[in-house]
Design an enzyme around this catalytic site. Structure first.
Site, mmCIF file in Angstrom:
data_model
loop_
_atom_site.group_PDB
_atom_site.id
_atom_site.type_symbol
_atom_site.label_atom_id
_atom_site.label_comp_id
_atom_site.label_asym_id
_atom_site.label_seq_id
_atom_site.Cartn_x
_atom_site.Cartn_y
_atom_site.Cartn_z
ATOM 1 N N ARG A 101 103.965 54.799 14.558
ATOM 2 C CA ARG A 101 104.151 56.138 15.345
ATOM 3 C C ARG A 101 103.308 55.835 16.892
ATOM 4 O O ARG A 101 103.777 56.336 17.841
ATOM 5 C CB ARG A 101 103.419 57.135 14.654
ATOM 6 N N LYS A 142 100.886 56.829 18.752
ATOM 7 C CA LYS A 142 100.948 57.948 19.845
ATOM 8 C C LYS A 142 99.770 57.627 20.754
ATOM 9 O O LYS A 142 98.672 57.288 20.687
ATOM 10 C CB LYS A 142 100.542 59.274 19.000
ATOM 11 N N ARG A 143 100.072 57.954 22.059
ATOM 12 C CA ARG A 143 99.185 57.610 23.124
ATOM 13 C C ARG A 143 98.665 59.411 23.746
ATOM 14 O O ARG A 143 99.123 60.169 23.095
ATOM 15 C CB ARG A 143 100.047 57.155 24.395
ATOM 16 N N ASN A 174 73.552 84.251 13.143
ATOM 17 C CA ASN A 174 75.075 84.939 12.999
ATOM 18 C C ASN A 174 75.083 86.223 12.763
ATOM 19 O O ASN A 174 74.601 86.572 11.464
ATOM 20 C CB ASN A 174 76.038 83.838 12.056
ATOM 21 N N GLY A 181 88.562 76.554 15.176
ATOM 22 C CA GLY A 181 87.565 77.576 14.416
ATOM 23 C C GLY A 181 86.690 78.458 15.234
ATOM 24 O O GLY A 181 85.788 79.228 14.654
ATOM 25 N N HIS A 225 79.275 77.683 22.511
ATOM 26 C CA HIS A 225 78.095 77.696 21.500
ATOM 27 C C HIS A 225 78.452 76.844 20.260
ATOM 28 O O HIS A 225 79.451 76.276 20.281
ATOM 29 C CB HIS A 225 78.339 79.117 21.025
ATOM 30 N N HIS A 275 67.262 51.920 13.113
ATOM 31 C CA HIS A 275 67.078 52.860 11.793
ATOM 32 C C HIS A 275 66.618 54.161 12.154
ATOM 33 O O HIS A 275 65.378 54.092 12.885
ATOM 34 C CB HIS A 275 66.196 51.957 10.928
ATOM 35 N N HIS A 309 71.709 55.956 9.193
ATOM 36 C CA HIS A 309 71.401 56.525 10.747
ATOM 37 C C HIS A 309 72.033 57.689 10.995
ATOM 38 O O HIS A 309 73.275 57.933 10.761
ATOM 39 C CB HIS A 309 72.177 55.257 11.603
#
Length: 333
Positions: free
Chosen positions: A20, A22-23, A76, A159, A166, A240, A293
């Protein structure tokens, strides 16, 4: 020919569909992100339309919940979890349940309605990063909490319900499945090879340079070998460090720099795509300093999850990560 690739830590397989190929210009975005304006509860002067602030970066002498701020953190208004109450773990027949205890906060990153992280002055973007650290440190004091997830949704498809820039965080009384898979997988890798898997990944990516986008003093930005989606990027500290909140100012400034550069590259290459980023941090109750990490994953929302992905647990990626890294590496700004 397409290629099956396995993530070396959690052993998740993906299909790199090279045929496929895709670029960047091949992706037709369902959403072209534009600023529509109109009333916004996050704009200065509208502070009364959101819950009282928990934390803020303000002009000297200004009062909480008034204008003259450059960053605010508020609960929220429609939280996924609530801070008040007890966990009350209990059984419902063979099922397990507990009260929805946690914290859900919104980091309003800028007072400017049209400003985004990729164009924000670097010192102010560092304030956003330092706010993540400060809020994790504070929520960590609550012994009910085991994990804090910091994330950003950019664009409605990703979403975001409001266009004003924010990010969010949710503190949880359990360790979520995705981080837990990484902790367990990294521990098994370490137990078998006596080496940190993240150190091995960084070493190989710096040596091969096929999937390397950018390197700074403390970080690498790469497209993962087994990328789940096109132009997926991971930013990983070289040393680490299981806990983001333990990092000092110098390291977090370097992180801010490479994060902003990566967002600029994605914006230019993909014409301002919707995306999600997630800070995968260490848990509060897990001994993983030798083999984990903390890192940040950015996923542009260019493809959709369909029946095969849901049914198999595989992901199909139409852009080899080597190609994606090359496109992003060559972006000039």
């Amino acid at each position: 020919m397409s290629e099956l690739r396995k993530d070396p830590i959690i052993e998740r397989w993906v299909i790199i569909s090279t045929e496929r190929g895709k670029r960047p210009h091949d992706f037709k975005l369902d959403e072209q992100i534009k600023t529509s304006g109109g009333f916004c509860p996050f704009d200065p002067g509208n502070e009364k339309y959101v819950p009282p602030e928990i934390y803020a970066v303000r002009s000297p002498g200004s009062q909480p919940n008034d204008p003259n701020w450059t960053l605010r953190v508020v609960p929220n208004k429609f939280p996924a979890l609530g801070i008040e109450g007890d966990l009350d773990k209990h059984a419902v027949g063979l099922y397990d349940a507990m009260n929805g205890i946690g914290a859900h906060e919104v980091i309003i990153e800028t007072p400017n309605h049209t400003e985004t992280l990729d164009i924000m002055p670097l010192d102010r973007m560092k304030d956003v990063v330092l706010t993540y650290k400060a809020r994790i440190e504070d929520l960590k004091k609550d012994k009910r909490m085991k994990y804090v997830l910091v994330f950003k949704n950019y664009g409605a498809i990703a979403g975001a319900s409001l266009e004003h820039s924010h990010s969010q965080l949710i503190a949880l009384p359990i360790i979520p499945k995705r981080p837990l898979e990484l902790f367990v997988g990294a521990k098994e890798y370490f137990s078998y090879k006596d080496r940190c898997p993240f150190c091995d990944v960084i070493r190989q990516e710096l040596n091969d340079k096929l999937r390397l986008i950018e390197e700074t003093k403390h970080f690498v930005s790469i497209t993962p070998f087994a990328s789940r989606s096109p132009f997926e990027v991971s930013i990983i500290p070289k040393k680490h460090s299981a806990h983001f909140e333990f990092e000092d100012s110098e390291i977090l400034y370097d992180f801010t720099y490479i994060l902003q550069n990566t967002l600029k590259r994605l914006k230019i290459a993909l014409d301002n795509p919707p995306y999600n980023f997630v800070l995968i941090n260490g848990a509060f109750v897990f001994d993983h300093d030798d083999y984990f990490h903390w890192h940040l994953d950015i996923t542009p929302r260019l493809t959709k999850i369909a029946g095969f992905e849901w049914g198999s647990g595989f992901y199909i990626n139409p852009t080899p990560p080597e190609d994606a890294a090359k496109y992003l590496r060559e972006i000039a700004f």
